[in-house]
Design an enzyme around this catalytic site. Structure first.
Site, short mmCIF file in Angstrom:
data_model
loop_
_atom_site.label_atom_id
_atom_site.label_comp_id
_atom_site.label_asym_id
_atom_site.label_seq_id
_atom_site.Cartn_x
_atom_site.Cartn_y
_atom_site.Cartn_z
N CYS A 15 -1.93 1.99 -10.83
CA CYS A 15 -2.71 2.84 -11.71
C CYS A 15 -3.85 3.57 -11.05
O CYS A 15 -4.33 4.55 -11.59
CB CYS A 15 -3.31 1.96 -12.80
N GLU A 63 1.16 4.67 -5.42
CA GLU A 63 1.27 4.67 -6.88
C GLU A 63 1.76 5.99 -7.46
O GLU A 63 2.01 6.08 -8.67
CB GLU A 63 -0.11 4.35 -7.49
N1 MCN Z 1 2.35 5.28 3.94
C1 MCN Z 1 2.86 6.14 4.89
N2 MCN Z 1 2.42 7.44 4.94
C2 MCN Z 1 1.49 7.89 4.04
C3 MCN Z 1 0.99 7.02 3.05
C4 MCN Z 1 1.43 5.70 3.04
O1 MCN Z 1 3.73 5.75 5.67
N3 MCN Z 1 1.05 9.15 4.10
C5 MCN Z 1 2.78 3.87 3.89
C6 MCN Z 1 1.61 2.93 4.18
O2 MCN Z 1 1.30 2.78 5.50
C7 MCN Z 1 2.02 1.68 3.47
C8 MCN Z 1 2.74 2.22 2.22
O3 MCN Z 1 3.18 3.54 2.58
O4 MCN Z 1 2.87 0.91 4.26
C9 MCN Z 1 1.80 2.32 0.98
O5 MCN Z 1 0.59 2.84 1.40
P1 MCN Z 1 -0.64 3.27 0.47
O6 MCN Z 1 -0.30 4.47 -0.28
O7 MCN Z 1 -1.83 3.29 1.37
O8 MCN Z 1 -0.80 2.09 -0.59
P2 MCN Z 1 -1.34 0.62 -0.33
O9 MCN Z 1 -0.76 0.10 0.92
O10 MCN Z 1 -2.79 0.55 -0.54
O11 MCN Z 1 -0.58 -0.14 -1.48
C10 MCN Z 1 -1.12 -0.26 -2.77
C11 MCN Z 1 -0.23 0.36 -3.82
C12 MCN Z 1 -0.62 -0.12 -5.17
S1 MCN Z 1 -2.24 0.05 -5.63
C13 MCN Z 1 0.28 -0.75 -5.98
S2 MCN Z 1 -0.25 -1.19 -7.53
C14 MCN Z 1 1.63 -1.01 -5.53
C15 MCN Z 1 2.07 -0.06 -4.48
O12 MCN Z 1 1.14 0.07 -3.50
N4 MCN Z 1 2.06 -2.30 -5.43
C16 MCN Z 1 3.21 -2.54 -4.70
N5 MCN Z 1 3.34 -0.23 -4.04
C17 MCN Z 1 3.89 -1.48 -4.01
N6 MCN Z 1 5.03 -1.72 -3.34
C18 MCN Z 1 5.52 -2.98 -3.26
N7 MCN Z 1 6.65 -3.18 -2.58
N8 MCN Z 1 4.87 -4.03 -3.85
C19 MCN Z 1 3.74 -3.86 -4.56
O13 MCN Z 1 3.11 -4.88 -5.09
CU1 CUM Z 2 -4.04 -0.60 -10.57
S1 CUM Z 2 -2.50 -1.44 -9.65
MO1 CUM Z 2 -2.70 -1.15 -7.68
O1 CUM Z 2 -4.16 -0.31 -7.82
O2 CUM Z 2 -3.06 -2.62 -7.14
#
Ligand code: MCN
Ligand code: CUM
Length: 796
Positions: A371, A741
């Site tokens: 979210c 997300e």
């Molecule tokens: N990535 C990439 N190139 C980009 C952006 C991201 O290769 N330009 C890759 C990153 O390096 C990372 C993955 O994609 O390996 C996700 O990156 P990012 O967008 O930074 O998100 P976060 O790692 O902070 O993950 C959090 C986000 C959230 S908030 C939720 S909720 C969610 C989501 O990720 N929960 C998940 N995806 C999920 N996916 C899985 N499998 N499990 C969860 O619990």
């Molecule tokens: Cu609000 S779900 Mo993700 O931000 O861990």
């Protein structure tokens, strides 16, 4: 002579490297909290309230204590003697750990039993006799503010009603002026139903207090171990350096594993009292009924429009149902999260948002589930509103969006609600999407099909998401500024370990962080191990949520690698016997500018850092970087869905889904695609089948997988992904924006808009999610809106 390396071959930026973590997961060798067994470990189970709202008259646990194998029964009364019956929430409220005075939602924690095994503990829970005096329950914001409503939080001073806050943002006067000038005013009212992240692994913890060393070690399912360490230090009044939080492998988080749950606190207290490890593993119903819910807000708004299609202003009001405790994990400045990120992709002169938060007899929550602090609701309302406005103007959906988009040369752009967006190619993404779906052709087919009684529809949704909190000027949680960190240690053989303050739950950090280092240093990704989740070894960080890892921790990884490179350059100059200014860098190698064939590899520099450093240089090749981003990153996406609705049954099928995501530079394209597909699956689930609702007595409908539906590969439609639009983030060290997300945020409106488009001309303005066949059928046959969450409707 060494040559510059091929970045893709060493698993650098842009390589679709296979996920290294999967090698243990697919072999069944993951190490989840429940896999951990400690010597002398006991097991904890929680007794939950069957009622949504009731006064507790008495709790008699004597029979439970008598059961052989029971070591401890915790009740609210006992917690109160240690000042632990209540705990602070991440939104400056309080939450009951174990109920003392009243229970305030069905499934609330009432008592805990610690026993030799979980079965004895569960049986003993059933032996506890609780006498309740039922009270009327409140299950929606409308009833919460009724004059005769029972006050749910009568534990609090100065809380005469059920209102948590009234909050506003934007320019009220400017928005009034915009509406005064409007040719057309378009209105929309909708409900984003309560949903649940529902990771496959439930929450759990193993607390291990060692009296001899005074050290408390807690293994737990948390997305933010360092914040938990601080919270435990505060709540349990233990010294922070004596607390070690270890977050082992996590079987999905999706936001569910950000909050602090009573089970964690009780297992910690039990371990301190018993001086033995205490394991608590939640069951599925416990998880669905009591942990971090998402959404549950009522949105209404209006848009001031000029006849030619220009948007002049937007008004939004939100009624948010927070459940019994206001425990949202979100930046403290914003009561309703980043809901005001709505309409950020559109060039709108004036906007105003008001929000009211209320208590109800439902489990606490509000933010969790892919979210980024309520951007999901913001984008859903935005794209439903945009579709309604285009319809009211009689304009083409795509043309209306294109006309009002922020243009590529308008960046940096200050949005009507005050955010600063920095880059994007919105119209290009839309064009790629329209071409992929075959827009013109579909519109023709749709008209022809209509003539033959078939209902085809096309839904467009766009989203731009503020990802990567901080900067620390504006974003904090409980006063702790939002930044992140990375530590990089290059060993003497040129192998390395990276640690960050984030915590992967399935997103693939173990794969992608190594790729960033490979890109910066030319060390093959396979030579780099990534470790996260242990507060004794990882540098301090705010954890993984709001897709902040790549924008913040990932940036820190790049920055620490650059520090290492700067030191390696000095080592290279020493080895090459030239001055540092004469040393050039290419991937994996320093060379002499005037004699490019004379060079040393990064691995040779690494050896030198331990075996041959220049006089006066500190040995070793290790460093840490803390990264406070200058701004959020703003990915953009266009999702387009076509559907066919069966007018006889209301069943709708997805014909095609197209996704165009611009998340800047992609570190690992395969992982990015996985994130998008997962998000679209959840978007489809929310729009078509998923909701958690309550009857008027506050009984939760959706506390098991028969009622709360997770789509399998069978139900999930195919997705066509497009990656050709790449707008690098101007302030991120490698140009990346978050992606985790996006599809869950932007996807739901595409599916709903498609069904609504199929119903166009019938007079139905809105069907609230989930668009179950009977609701679609009802809308079609009675030609009216179907609102609220089933089965409790706001309109009857
Ligand atoms: N990535 C990439 N190139 C980009 C952006 C991201 O290769 N330009 C890759 C990153 O390096 C990372 C993955 O994609 O390996 C996700 O990156 P990012 O967008 O930074 O998100 P976060 O790692 O902070 O993950 C959090 C986000 C959230 S908030 C939720 S909720 C969610 C989501 O990720 N929960 C998940 N995806 C999920 N996916 C899985 N499998 N499990 C969860 O619990
Ligand atoms: Cu609000 S779900 Mo993700 O931000 O861990």
């Amino acid at each position: 002579m060494t040559q510059a390396l091929d970045e893709i071959k060493i698993g650098g930026l842009g390589a679709s490297r296979k996920r290294v973590e999967d090698s243990r997961f697919i072999r069944g060798r993951g190490n989840y909290t429940d896999d951990i067994v400690l010597p002398g470990m006991l097991h904890m189970e929680i007794l939950r309230s069957p009622l949504a709202h009731a006064r507790i008259k008495s709790i008699d646990a004597s029979r439970a204590w008598d059961i052989p194998g029971v070591h401890l029964v915790l009740t609210g009364e006992m917690m109160a003697t240690r000042n632990l019956a209540w705990m602070p929430t991440l939104s400056y409220d309080t939450q009951a750990v174990l109920a003392t005075d009243k229970v305030r939602f069905q499934g609330q924690e009432v008592a805990c039993v610690i026993a030799d095994d979980p079965y004895i503990a569960k049986d003993a829970c059933e032996a506890i006799v609780v006498e309740y005096e039922p009270l009327p329950a409140i299950v929606n914001p409308q009833d919460a503010v009724a004059p005769d409503a029972p006050v749910i939080r009568d534990d609090k001073e100065n809380q005469p009603d059920n209102i948590i806050y009234n909050w506003e943002v934007g320019d009220a006067a400017g928005t009034d002026r915009a509406f005064a000038q409007a040719d057309v005013i378009s209105k929309l009212q909708l409900h984003y139903p309560r949903s649940h992240p529902s990771p496959i692994e439930c929450c759990g913890s193993i607390a291990d207090f060692n009296r001899a060393t005074s050290k408390l070690t807690v293994y737990m399912t948390t997305q933010a171990p360092h914040i938990i360490r601080a919270a435990v230090a505060m709540v349990a009044e233990l010294p922070e350096h004596m607390i070690r939080i270890i977050s082992p492998d996590i079987g999905g988080g999706f936001g569910n594993k950000v909050p602090v749950y009573p089970g964690y606190v009780c297992s910690i207290l039990a371990s301190i009292l018993l001086e033995r490890p205490v394991k608590w593993i939640e069951d599925k119903t416990g998880n669905l009924i009591s942990t971090g819910f998402a959404r549950d807000i009522y949105l209404n708004g209006e848009m001031a429009l000029r006849r030619d299609g220009r948007i002049l202003g937007v008004r939004m009001h939100c009624d948010a149902d927070h459940g019994a405790f206001f425990s949202d994990a979100q930046p403290s400045k914003f009561k309703i999260g980043l809901l005001h990120s709505a309409f950020a992709a559109y060039d709108i002169p004036a906007a105003h948002l008001t929000a009211r938060g209320t208590y109800s007899n439902k489990a606490p929550g509000g933010v969790a589930y892919r979210c980024s602090f309520r951007v999901t609701e913001a984008m859903f309302f935005q794209e439903r509103m945009v579709q309604a406005a285009a319809d009211d103007l009689g304009m083409d959906q795509a043309a209306f969006r294109r006309m009002n988009f922020v243009r590529d040369d308008d960046f940096p752009h200050r949005t009507a609600f005050g955010f600063l967006t920095d880059s994007g190619q919105y119209a290009k993404c839309l064009d790629v999407g329209l071409r992929a779906i075959g827009y013109e052709e579909f519109r023709r087919e749709q008209t022809e099909a209509r003539a033959r009684g078939r209902l085809l529809g096309l839904g467009i949704s766009t989203m731009t998401e503020p990802l990567g909190a901080g900067n620390s000027r504006e974003y904090d949680i409980l006063g702790i500024k939002m930044f992140d960190s990375a530590e990089l240690k290059v060993h003497m053989t040129g192998k390395a370990i990276v640690r960050t303050g984030a915590r992967t739950q399935g997103q693939g950090h173990e794969t992608t962080w190594a790729q960033i280092v490979a890109h910066e240093l030319g060390i093959p990704a396979d030579d780099i191990v990534v470790e996260e989740g242990d507060t004794d070894t990882a540098p301090f960080g705010m954890g993984t949520y709001a897709s902040r890892s790549t924008p913040v921790a990932g940036a820190a990884v790049a920055m620490v690698a650059r520090k290492i490179r700067a030191k390696a350059r000095k080592l290279a100059a020493h080895l090459l016997e030239v001055s540092e200014e004469d040393v050039e860098w290419e991937l994996g190698r320093f060379y002499v500018r005037s004699a490019p064939s004379r060079g040393v590899t990064i691995q040779e520099c690494a050896v030198a850092a331990y075996a041959n450093m220049p006089d006066g240089m500190e040995p070793g090749l290790e460093n840490t970087a803390y990264y406070d981003p200058p701004n959020l990153t703003w990915p953009f996406a266009v999702y387009i869905v076509t559907v066919e609705v069966d007018p006889v049954t209301g069943v709708w099928d997805v014909l095609k889904t197209v996704a165009v995501d611009d998340c800047g530079v992609r570190i690992n394209p395969m992982i990015v695609e996985g994130q998008i597909m997962g998000g679209l699956t959840e978007a489809y689930a929310m729009s078509s089948m998923q909701f958690i609702t309550f009857d008027t007595e506050g009984n939760c409908v959706g506390s098991n997988y028969m009622d709360y539906l997770l789509p399998t590969a069978w139900e999930t439609p195919g997705f066509e992904l497009h990656s050709e639009v790449v707008t690098p983030c101007p302030h991120h060290p490698i140009g990346a924006k978050g992606i985790g997300e996006c599809a869950a945020v932007g996807g739901p409106a595409a599916f709903v808009n498609a069904v609504m488009d199929a119903l166009s001309g019938t007079g139905v303005r809105n069907i609230d999610m989930p668009l179950l066949p009977d609701r679609v059928w009802e809308a079609l046959t009675h030609r009216r809106d179907v609102s609220g969450a089933p089965p409790v409707r706001s309109d009857d």
